[in-house]
Motif scaffolding. Structure first.
Motif, PDB file in Angstrom:
ATOM      1  N   HIS A 396       0.942  -1.137   0.177  1.00 16.36           N
ATOM      2  CA  HIS A 396       0.090   0.154   0.142  1.00 16.36           C
ATOM      3  C   HIS A 396       1.024   0.810   0.036  1.00 16.36           C
ATOM      4  O   HIS A 396       0.629   2.131  -0.937  1.00 16.36           O
ATOM      5  CB  HIS A 396      -1.333  -0.623   1.092  1.00 16.36           C
ATOM      6  N   SER A 405      -1.264   8.277   0.650  1.00 15.15           N
ATOM      7  CA  SER A 405      -1.244   7.074   1.718  1.00 15.15           C
ATOM      8  C   SER A 405      -2.241   6.596   2.403  1.00 15.15           C
ATOM      9  O   SER A 405      -2.636   6.188   2.438  1.00 15.15           O
ATOM     10  CB  SER A 405      -0.073   6.548   2.601  1.00 15.15           C
ATOM     11  N   THR A 408      -7.936   5.014  -0.280  1.00 17.25           N
ATOM     12  CA  THR A 408      -8.184   3.588  -0.824  1.00 17.25           C
ATOM     13  C   THR A 408      -8.906   3.904  -2.266  1.00 17.25           C
ATOM     14  O   THR A 408      -8.781   4.697  -2.806  1.00 17.25           O
ATOM     15  CB  THR A 408      -8.280   2.607   0.297  1.00 17.25           C
TER      16      THR A 408
END
Length: 420
Positions: A396, A405, A408
């Motif tokens: 990720h 970061s 999603t």
């Protein structure tokens, strides 16, 4: 449907955050930016109260005999409060990472497909004695549309509670529900353990602190973890390194801020460079009061150097101590880093670009440097704003974790009645 509240206070707080995250995910960029500016102004306006509460933590720290580096991380000042208020303002100026169409295409049946960035949801932040993390993490979470549950270290609990109280007052004047920021106001470790297993309410855990804390989270959590890492960072000075450049990089990486994770903890010297430049190397470290822990060849060559044990090669000193290893080749340097490194930041100093390329291809780390200090492993320094931590994992996110970061993706499909 709103989740019901029951059982423990920690679970109650997680549920409140989960419910608030729904509201937060629907806010516009302008609404979030306005809220961050209000938070920043309110923190600055209440600095005296925050410093008064911070002094209680400092007094306890002095009573426990905490080291100077630890006390520095714990200590606040008017200037530091202004700095993290300015950090919120800077986050407000960054691009909103949510709602971005990463890619889109249309299928043969004319079904339209979009890959879109969305908030993670609820972030559980577990961290140690740095009150600024309370503000930094909150700002990044809110800007990226996430609610956050904060569990700071016991040594900064009074400071952190004061900061969150001030932020809650500020959020009352914004479109962000104050429940989007939860602070677990207890030193009970059981509260932290509860966070580990709340998969229904916490979408991701981010631990930030020493190795013991990070390992505890990684080893015991059932909630997905964005793993940050300790920084046993190395600088390899190759036989073809320019002397002044190498020493300047080393001194910056070791002494600029010794107590941070991107400071150098070990310097690896090619034996040819060491034999030729030993005097300059020792004098430079003495000038900056750096204590040397070296291998047998270093102890033999340098007066006052302490013999390094296994713990020195693995140690994140966070002080003006450095481990010194002499090697006969690049491969030996890479092997040492592979054995003791934490996959955080590693550097090579050399004028040979082929050697540098080999080093950067072989060494497994989130950040690699050729002829530059490891101190640049930082969201602000690398040009993408504040960070919530340095990820040393490979899934990720890796390296400094900024706003992107904390998102999603969703696949969003638009049709006209297509069936399969």
């Amino acid at each position: 449907m709103t989740l019901t509240i029951e059982k423990t206070d920690v679970k109650k707080q997680a549920i409140l955050a989960k419910n608030a995250a729904r509201t937060l995910s629907m806010l516009t960029t302008a609404q979030k930016n306005k809220a961050l500016h209000i938070l920043a102004d309110h923190l600055e306006g209440n600095y005296e109260y925050i410093l008064e509460q911070n002094e209680k933590d400092l007094e306890r720290g002095r009573g426990k005999g905490f080291e100077a580096a630890f006390m520095d991380r714990l200590s606040l000042s008017k200037e530091r409060i202004k700095d993290f208020a300015d950090g919120l303002r800077q986050v407000a100026e960054l691009d909103d990472p949510t709602g971005k169409i990463v890619s889109d295409w249309t299928l043969e049946n004319q079904l339209q497909v979009q890959k879109v960035t969305v908030p993670l949801g609820v972030i559980g932040m577990i961290y140690e004695a740095r009150p600024n993390v309370t503000v930094d993490a909150t700002g990044l979470a809110l800007k990226s549309g996430n609610a956050i549950v904060l569990k700071g270290g016991s040594n900064a609990i009074t400071s952190n509670k004061a900061i969150v109280d001030v932020m809650h007052e500020a959020l009352e004047k914004t479109d962000i529900p104050k429940e989007a920021v939860q602070f677990i106001n207890t030193t009970d470790r059981e509260a932290t353990s509860q966070l580990f297993t709340m998969k229904e309410y916490i979408d991701v855990l981010i631990p930030r602190g020493g190795g013991a804390l990070i390992n505890a989270v990684v080893n015991h959590a059932t909630v997905p973890v964005l793993e940050t890492g300790v920084g046993n960072c190395h600088i390899y000075i190759d036989k073809e390194a320019q002397v002044e450049k190498a020493l300047n990089i080393l001194i910056n990486a070791k002494t600029d801020r010794p107590a941070v994770c991107n400071a150098a903890e070990t310097v690896i010297l090619h034996e040819d460079w060491f034999n030729e430049n030993k005097h300059a190397f020792v004098e430079k470290l003495k000038e900056f009061n750096v204590s040397i822990h070296g291998d047998a060849s270093v102890v033999e060559a340098i007066q006052d150097a302490k013999l390094a044990g296994e713990e020195d090669w693995a140690n994140e000193y966070l002080s003006l101590d450095i481990a010194v290893k002499v090697v006969s080749s690049l491969d030996e340097a890479v092997d040492h880093i592979e054995q003791y490194g934490t996959k955080h930041s590693e550097a090579i100093v050399t004028e040979n670009h082929d050697t540098a390329k080999k080093f950067m291809m072989l060494v497994d780390a989130a950040a690699l440097y050729h002829n530059a200090s490891t101190r640049f492993t930082d969201g602000g320094a690398l040009g993408f704003g504040a960070e919530i931590g340095i990820s040393t994992q490979k899934l990720h996110a890796r390296g400094p974790m900024g706003l992107p970061s904390l998102t999603t993706i969703k696949y969003m499909m638009h049709g006209t009645g297509q069936t399969r």
